[in-house]
Design a protein around this motif. Sequence first.
Motif, mmCIF file in Angstrom:
data_model
loop_
_atom_site.group_PDB
_atom_site.id
_atom_site.type_symbol
_atom_site.label_atom_id
_atom_site.label_comp_id
_atom_site.label_asym_id
_atom_site.label_seq_id
_atom_site.Cartn_x
_atom_site.Cartn_y
_atom_site.Cartn_z
ATOM 1 N N SER A 17 0.779 -1.242 0.000
ATOM 2 C CA SER A 17 0.000 0.000 0.000
ATOM 3 C C SER A 17 0.806 1.286 0.000
ATOM 4 C CB SER A 17 -0.924 0.025 1.221
ATOM 5 O OG SER A 17 -1.817 -1.055 1.182
ATOM 6 N N LEU A 18 2.003 1.274 0.596
ATOM 7 C CA LEU A 18 2.743 2.529 0.702
ATOM 8 C C LEU A 18 3.300 2.947 -0.656
ATOM 9 C CD1 LEU A 18 4.699 2.180 4.068
ATOM 10 C CD2 LEU A 18 2.799 3.697 3.558
ATOM 11 N N LEU A 79 4.367 3.011 12.981
ATOM 12 C CA LEU A 79 5.065 3.724 11.915
ATOM 13 C C LEU A 79 4.358 3.531 10.580
ATOM 14 C CD1 LEU A 79 7.422 5.409 10.851
ATOM 15 C CD2 LEU A 79 8.736 3.281 10.661
ATOM 16 N N VAL A 80 3.957 2.316 10.268
ATOM 17 C CA VAL A 80 3.256 2.069 9.001
ATOM 18 C C VAL A 80 1.950 2.856 8.963
ATOM 19 C CG1 VAL A 80 2.090 0.311 7.601
ATOM 20 C CG2 VAL A 80 4.349 -0.171 8.564
ATOM 21 N N ALA A 81 1.215 2.884 10.076
ATOM 22 C CA ALA A 81 -0.033 3.654 10.132
ATOM 23 C C ALA A 81 0.246 5.144 9.919
ATOM 24 C CB ALA A 81 -0.739 3.416 11.462
ATOM 25 N N ALA A 82 1.315 5.652 10.537
ATOM 26 C CA ALA A 82 1.658 7.071 10.387
ATOM 27 C C ALA A 82 2.068 7.388 8.948
ATOM 28 C CB ALA A 82 2.787 7.437 11.354
ATOM 29 N N LEU A 83 2.804 6.491 8.322
ATOM 30 C CA LEU A 83 3.231 6.713 6.941
ATOM 31 C C LEU A 83 2.047 6.649 5.984
ATOM 32 C CD1 LEU A 83 6.600 4.741 6.854
ATOM 33 C CD2 LEU A 83 6.266 7.220 6.972
ATOM 34 N N LYS A 84 1.097 5.769 6.253
ATOM 35 C CA LYS A 84 -0.116 5.707 5.424
ATOM 36 C C LYS A 84 -0.906 7.003 5.563
ATOM 37 C CE LYS A 84 -2.608 1.967 5.355
ATOM 38 N NZ LYS A 84 -3.316 0.762 5.811
ATOM 39 N N ALA A 85 -0.953 7.551 6.777
ATOM 40 C CA ALA A 85 -1.664 8.808 6.996
ATOM 41 C C ALA A 85 -0.926 9.965 6.307
ATOM 42 C CB ALA A 85 -1.801 9.073 8.492
ATOM 43 N N LYS A 86 0.394 9.930 6.331
ATOM 44 C CA LYS A 86 1.206 11.011 5.746
ATOM 45 C C LYS A 86 1.214 10.972 4.221
ATOM 46 C CE LYS A 86 5.954 12.798 5.861
ATOM 47 N NZ LYS A 86 7.288 12.622 6.468
ATOM 48 N N TYR A 87 1.380 9.784 3.649
ATOM 49 C CA TYR A 87 1.561 9.663 2.201
ATOM 50 C C TYR A 87 0.346 9.105 1.464
ATOM 51 C CZ TYR A 87 6.566 10.362 3.053
ATOM 52 O OH TYR A 87 7.766 10.867 3.414
ATOM 53 N N GLY A 88 -0.600 8.559 2.189
ATOM 54 C CA GLY A 88 -1.714 7.890 1.531
ATOM 55 C C GLY A 88 -1.293 6.506 1.068
ATOM 56 N N THR A 89 -2.049 5.931 0.180
ATOM 57 C CA THR A 89 -1.725 4.590 -0.321
ATOM 58 C C THR A 89 -1.646 4.613 -1.832
ATOM 59 O OG1 THR A 89 -4.054 4.007 -0.330
ATOM 60 C CG2 THR A 89 -2.806 3.408 1.643
ATOM 61 N N LYS A 90 -1.050 3.558 -2.375
ATOM 62 C CA LYS A 90 -0.956 3.433 -3.831
ATOM 63 C C LYS A 90 -2.350 3.385 -4.417
ATOM 64 C CE LYS A 90 3.346 0.845 -4.072
ATOM 65 N NZ LYS A 90 3.954 -0.448 -4.395
#
Length: 91
Positions: A17-18, A79-90
């Motif tokens: 997803s990232l 961290l994965v949850a924070a990165l998904k919130a920051k960058y969204g998903t593919k």
Amino acid sequence: MGLKEDFEAAAKDATASLPDNVSNDEKLEMYALYKQALTGDCNTAQPGIFDPKGRAKWSAWNAKKGTSQEEAMQKYIELVAALKAKYGTKK
């Protein structure tokens, strides 16, 4: 779900997803927490000077020395949850 199941789900999310624009520092942090969660403290020799990528990964993982595997799993999930919130998903 338990911690291990949540960790495995986060690992799948991270690869599936990232997006690709996650920074190298964030990728190294994910790598280090993932290795610490699965293996525990760094147990390999530091790569040589002609392997800068390997050295960066080794240094990031070695910096987590002393972190419990459970704590590393929890931090990885967060961290994965924070990165998904920051960058969204593919898409």
